[in-house]
Scaffold this motif. Sequence first.
Motif, short mmCIF file in Angstrom:
data_model
loop_
_atom_site.label_atom_id
_atom_site.label_comp_id
_atom_site.label_asym_id
_atom_site.label_seq_id
_atom_site.Cartn_x
_atom_site.Cartn_y
_atom_site.Cartn_z
N LEU A 47 123.22 38.64 35.08
CA LEU A 47 123.49 40.07 34.90
C LEU A 47 123.26 40.49 33.45
O LEU A 47 122.63 41.53 33.18
N LEU A 48 123.74 39.69 32.50
CA LEU A 48 123.55 40.01 31.09
C LEU A 48 122.06 39.99 30.72
O LEU A 48 121.60 40.81 29.93
N ARG A 49 121.33 39.07 31.31
CA ARG A 49 119.89 39.00 31.05
C ARG A 49 119.17 40.22 31.65
O ARG A 49 118.28 40.79 31.03
N ALA A 50 119.58 40.63 32.84
CA ALA A 50 118.98 41.80 33.49
C ALA A 50 119.18 43.07 32.67
O ALA A 50 118.35 43.98 32.71
N HIS A 51 120.27 43.12 31.92
CA HIS A 51 120.56 44.29 31.08
C HIS A 51 120.10 44.09 29.64
O HIS A 51 120.50 44.84 28.75
#
Length: 120
Positions: free
Chosen positions: A82-86
Amino acid sequence: MRSASGDDVCEVTCVHPEAVARSRAALPDPAGVEDATTLLKVVADPTRFRILSALNTGELCVCDLAAVVSISESAASHQLRLLRAHRLVTFRKEGRVAYYRLLDQHITGLIAGALEHVRE
């Protein structure tokens, strides 16, 4: 809505056109507001904030992050995706080990600023 004490609201209605115009001109565009608030919502999760804070010290593998934050490796991987996607973190693979780090100095500043604000 009026506060209980009334000290924090205007006692008369008056608009300062120059101040309103200046503030309106400085507002980000609607897409920028949406993107920024989405980013802040992602960072606002306690587990994700702890992961980002841990990465603020340097690069860590998923296993180390899970140990630092006291969550399972599976949960760490989920949060990191999730952090990578954002666009908050990035990673590199070394063999079968994935090492994560903060994407850039903006994220470092965001974390530092939030912590500094609550300490004051």
